[in-house]
Motif scaffolding. Sequence first.
Motif, PDB file in Angstrom:
ATOM      1  N   ARG A 184      12.274 -13.164   5.565  1.00 42.48           N
ATOM      2  CA  ARG A 184      11.094 -13.062   6.420  1.00 42.48           C
ATOM      3  C   ARG A 184      11.320 -13.916   7.662  1.00 42.48           C
ATOM      4  NH1 ARG A 184      10.459 -10.243   1.641  1.00 42.48           N
ATOM      5  NH2 ARG A 184       8.331  -9.417   1.459  1.00 42.48           N
ATOM      6  N   PHE A 185      10.742 -13.472   8.761  1.00 42.85           N
ATOM      7  CA  PHE A 185      10.946 -14.158  10.029  1.00 42.85           C
ATOM      8  C   PHE A 185       9.604 -14.486  10.682  1.00 42.85           C
ATOM      9  CE2 PHE A 185      14.598 -11.505   9.156  1.00 42.85           C
ATOM     10  CZ  PHE A 185      15.673 -12.340   9.441  1.00 42.85           C
ATOM     11  N   ASN A 186       9.575 -15.588  11.391  1.00 43.53           N
ATOM     12  CA  ASN A 186       8.408 -15.954  12.179  1.00 43.53           C
ATOM     13  C   ASN A 186       8.352 -15.089  13.435  1.00 43.53           C
ATOM     14  OD1 ASN A 186       7.514 -18.189  10.491  1.00 43.53           O
ATOM     15  ND2 ASN A 186       9.354 -19.258  11.209  1.00 43.53           N
ATOM     16  N   THR A 187       7.218 -15.144  14.129  1.00 43.31           N
ATOM     17  CA  THR A 187       7.044 -14.311  15.314  1.00 43.31           C
ATOM     18  C   THR A 187       8.050 -14.645  16.414  1.00 43.31           C
ATOM     19  OG1 THR A 187       5.346 -15.855  16.090  1.00 43.31           O
ATOM     20  CG2 THR A 187       4.597 -13.903  14.874  1.00 43.31           C
ATOM     21  N   ASP A 188       8.569 -15.877  16.404  1.00 42.20           N
ATOM     22  CA  ASP A 188       9.566 -16.248  17.415  1.00 42.20           C
ATOM     23  C   ASP A 188      10.990 -15.883  17.003  1.00 42.20           C
ATOM     24  OD1 ASP A 188      10.072 -18.085  15.439  1.00 42.20           O
ATOM     25  OD2 ASP A 188       9.808 -19.864  16.697  1.00 42.20           O
ATOM     26  N   GLY A 189      11.149 -15.221  15.858  1.00 43.73           N
ATOM     27  CA  GLY A 189      12.456 -14.801  15.389  1.00 43.73           C
ATOM     28  C   GLY A 189      13.148 -15.784  14.476  1.00 43.73           C
ATOM     29  N   SER A 190      12.600 -16.972  14.300  1.00 41.64           N
ATOM     30  CA  SER A 190      13.196 -17.953  13.395  1.00 41.64           C
ATOM     31  C   SER A 190      12.956 -17.549  11.948  1.00 41.64           C
ATOM     32  CB  SER A 190      12.613 -19.344  13.660  1.00 41.64           C
ATOM     33  OG  SER A 190      11.206 -19.345  13.446  1.00 41.64           O
ATOM     34  N   VAL A 191      13.753 -18.100  11.043  1.00 43.19           N
ATOM     35  CA  VAL A 191      13.687 -17.717   9.629  1.00 43.19           C
ATOM     36  C   VAL A 191      12.508 -18.409   8.941  1.00 43.19           C
ATOM     37  CG1 VAL A 191      14.909 -17.702   7.432  1.00 43.19           C
ATOM     38  CG2 VAL A 191      16.177 -17.377   9.556  1.00 43.19           C
ATOM     39  N   LYS A 192      11.620 -17.609   8.405  1.00 37.03           N
ATOM     40  CA  LYS A 192      10.503 -18.131   7.622  1.00 37.03           C
ATOM     41  C   LYS A 192      10.934 -18.367   6.188  1.00 37.03           C
ATOM     42  CE  LYS A 192       5.668 -17.172   6.484  1.00 37.03           C
ATOM     43  NZ  LYS A 192       4.548 -16.201   6.673  1.00 37.03           N
ATOM     44  N   SER A 193      11.646 -17.415   5.613  1.00 36.01           N
ATOM     45  CA  SER A 193      12.232 -17.564   4.275  1.00 36.01           C
ATOM     46  C   SER A 193      13.492 -16.713   4.218  1.00 36.01           C
ATOM     47  CB  SER A 193      11.255 -17.148   3.176  1.00 36.01           C
ATOM     48  OG  SER A 193      10.834 -15.809   3.351  1.00 36.01           O
ATOM     49  N   PRO A 194      14.603 -17.266   3.717  1.00 35.76           N
ATOM     50  CA  PRO A 194      15.869 -16.531   3.687  1.00 35.76           C
ATOM     51  C   PRO A 194      15.873 -15.448   2.614  1.00 35.76           C
ATOM     52  CG  PRO A 194      16.111 -18.625   2.588  1.00 35.76           C
ATOM     53  CD  PRO A 194      14.731 -18.624   3.174  1.00 35.76           C
ATOM     54  N   ALA A 195      16.821 -14.539   2.723  1.00 36.50           N
ATOM     55  CA  ALA A 195      17.008 -13.513   1.699  1.00 36.50           C
ATOM     56  C   ALA A 195      17.469 -14.157   0.398  1.00 36.50           C
ATOM     57  CB  ALA A 195      18.035 -12.493   2.166  1.00 36.50           C
ATOM     58  N   ARG A 196      17.068 -13.569  -0.708  1.00 35.32           N
ATOM     59  CA  ARG A 196      17.509 -14.011  -2.033  1.00 35.32           C
ATOM     60  C   ARG A 196      17.898 -12.790  -2.862  1.00 35.32           C
ATOM     61  NH1 ARG A 196      16.718 -19.128  -3.734  1.00 35.32           N
ATOM     62  NH2 ARG A 196      15.588 -20.533  -2.339  1.00 35.32           N
ATOM     63  N   VAL A 197      18.870 -12.985  -3.769  1.00 37.25           N
ATOM     64  CA  VAL A 197      19.316 -11.860  -4.574  1.00 37.25           C
ATOM     65  C   VAL A 197      19.741 -12.329  -5.959  1.00 37.25           C
ATOM     66  CG1 VAL A 197      21.723 -12.001  -3.760  1.00 37.25           C
ATOM     67  CG2 VAL A 197      20.821  -9.820  -4.582  1.00 37.25           C
ATOM     68  N   THR A 198      19.358 -11.524  -6.948  1.00 36.39           N
ATOM     69  CA  THR A 198      19.831 -11.682  -8.326  1.00 36.39           C
ATOM     70  C   THR A 198      20.604 -10.418  -8.678  1.00 36.39           C
ATOM     71  OG1 THR A 198      18.015 -13.138  -8.992  1.00 36.39           O
ATOM     72  CG2 THR A 198      19.125 -11.902 -10.741  1.00 36.39           C
ATOM     73  N   VAL A 199      21.800 -10.580  -9.244  1.00 31.31           N
ATOM     74  CA  VAL A 199      22.660  -9.435  -9.544  1.00 31.31           C
ATOM     75  C   VAL A 199      23.181  -9.532 -10.974  1.00 31.31           C
ATOM     76  CG1 VAL A 199      24.740  -8.151  -8.906  1.00 31.31           C
ATOM     77  CG2 VAL A 199      23.400  -9.306  -7.123  1.00 31.31           C
ATOM     78  N   PHE A 200      23.059  -8.424 -11.698  1.00 33.23           N
ATOM     79  CA  PHE A 200      23.724  -8.252 -12.989  1.00 33.23           C
ATOM     80  C   PHE A 200      24.853  -7.253 -12.799  1.00 33.23           C
ATOM     81  CE2 PHE A 200      19.589  -9.833 -14.093  1.00 33.23           C
ATOM     82  CZ  PHE A 200      19.794 -10.639 -15.203  1.00 33.23           C
ATOM     83  N   HIS A 201      26.057  -7.630 -13.201  1.00 29.63           N
ATOM     84  CA  HIS A 201      27.224  -6.746 -13.116  1.00 29.63           C
ATOM     85  C   HIS A 201      27.582  -6.329 -14.531  1.00 29.63           C
ATOM     86  CE1 HIS A 201      31.680  -6.145 -11.733  1.00 29.63           C
ATOM     87  NE2 HIS A 201      31.015  -5.008 -11.781  1.00 29.63           N
ATOM     88  N   ASN A 202      27.440  -5.046 -14.812  1.00 33.17           N
ATOM     89  CA  ASN A 202      27.679  -4.537 -16.167  1.00 33.17           C
ATOM     90  C   ASN A 202      26.861  -5.293 -17.208  1.00 33.17           C
ATOM     91  OD1 ASN A 202      29.570  -2.637 -15.216  1.00 33.17           O
ATOM     92  ND2 ASN A 202      31.186  -4.182 -15.222  1.00 33.17           N
ATOM     93  N   GLY A 203      25.619  -5.629 -16.822  1.00 32.10           N
ATOM     94  CA  GLY A 203      24.696  -6.315 -17.731  1.00 32.10           C
ATOM     95  C   GLY A 203      24.859  -7.814 -17.795  1.00 32.10           C
ATOM     96  N   VAL A 204      25.783  -8.373 -17.020  1.00 33.70           N
ATOM     97  CA  VAL A 204      26.065  -9.814 -17.046  1.00 33.70           C
ATOM     98  C   VAL A 204      25.592 -10.439 -15.733  1.00 33.70           C
ATOM     99  CG1 VAL A 204      27.859 -11.569 -17.275  1.00 33.70           C
ATOM    100  CG2 VAL A 204      28.058  -9.419 -18.537  1.00 33.70           C
ATOM    101  N   LEU A 205      24.864 -11.538 -15.812  1.00 25.21           N
ATOM    102  CA  LEU A 205      24.360 -12.207 -14.620  1.00 25.21           C
ATOM    103  C   LEU A 205      25.502 -12.792 -13.795  1.00 25.21           C
ATOM    104  CD1 LEU A 205      21.765 -13.186 -13.109  1.00 25.21           C
ATOM    105  CD2 LEU A 205      21.989 -15.326 -14.401  1.00 25.21           C
ATOM    106  N   VAL A 206      25.591 -12.374 -12.516  1.00 21.73           N
ATOM    107  CA  VAL A 206      26.648 -12.891 -11.643  1.00 21.73           C
ATOM    108  C   VAL A 206      26.102 -13.571 -10.385  1.00 21.73           C
ATOM    109  CG1 VAL A 206      28.432 -11.309 -12.454  1.00 21.73           C
ATOM    110  CG2 VAL A 206      26.963 -10.616 -10.545  1.00 21.73           C
ATOM    111  N   GLN A 207      24.838 -13.275 -10.011  1.00 21.90           N
ATOM    112  CA  GLN A 207      24.160 -13.969  -8.921  1.00 21.90           C
ATOM    113  C   GLN A 207      22.749 -14.298  -9.408  1.00 21.90           C
ATOM    114  OE1 GLN A 207      25.556 -14.907  -6.049  1.00 21.90           O
ATOM    115  NE2 GLN A 207      27.465 -13.741  -6.249  1.00 21.90           N
ATOM    116  N   ASP A 208      22.406 -15.576  -9.389  1.00 21.24           N
ATOM    117  CA  ASP A 208      21.139 -16.035  -9.963  1.00 21.24           C
ATOM    118  C   ASP A 208      20.209 -16.531  -8.856  1.00 21.24           C
ATOM    119  OD1 ASP A 208      19.117 -16.906 -11.592  1.00 21.24           O
ATOM    120  OD2 ASP A 208      20.237 -18.573 -12.483  1.00 21.24           O
TER     121      ASP A 208
END
Length: 255
Positions: A184-208
């Motif tokens: 998410r970004f503020n109206t001035d283009g600065s970062v309000k909250s960064p991207a986050r990701v959780t990934v399971f690869h073949n059912g196994v947690l690889v990004q938490d």
Amino acid sequence: MYKKVLVMAGAVMLATAAFAQTKPEDTEVWSPVPKVVTPGKAFADAPSDAVLLFDGKNLDEWQSVDHPSQPAGWKVADNVITVDKSKGNIQTKRSFTDYQLHIEYRIPANITGEGQARGNSGIFLASIGPGDAGYELQVLDNYNNKTYVNGQAGSIYKQSPPLVNACKKPGEWQCYDVVWTAPRFNTDGSVKSPARVTVFHNGVLVQDNTELLGPTRYIGKASYEKAHGASPIKLQAHGDKSEPISFRNIWIRPL
């Protein structure tokens, strides 16, 4: 005064080091190497509220990245999409913010090459421009293939190595299950909250719940440079010389 000078000198050194990152190798991380984990065999069927991005029949939900007015030109046969490198990257016609994504892929059993030139592709969790612009979840054969760890399968490319190596053998179907929280970004283009990701690869947690530093960069450190909103999901037609990979059973649940 002396401490202030030291702090200023340190800041200058850090800025100089960041500016000096001019080669792809500058952001390659080779250790520690994620341990190998043997994944299970089952994949998830699409839930009732999912949007089917590929149901095995056609690419109606996809378009060319370089020529958005044109349909996606990859091959569809036997309920499978196969990358056509001559057609370039493809992306969804729809744009998404936060979502749950399921996607299956197969590295050819007769794959050749080594390192990054072995079944290389990518899933851009938010495509924010032409070419390879966006946030890339790496696709690669790392069953018995050594490369820099922040570039192996399950990594957020050049940012976050996978917690473990959950790759299956080439020729076997594999899957990613992803929970993506868009930046998410503020109206001035600065970062309000960064991207986050959780990934399971073949059912196994690889990004938490990994926090991203910005969109993927091949050279240099990732950073947020411009604000963006909902974005398509992109599949990469990588330019290496290995055999093209395939995808199937792609669905998404907007959150």
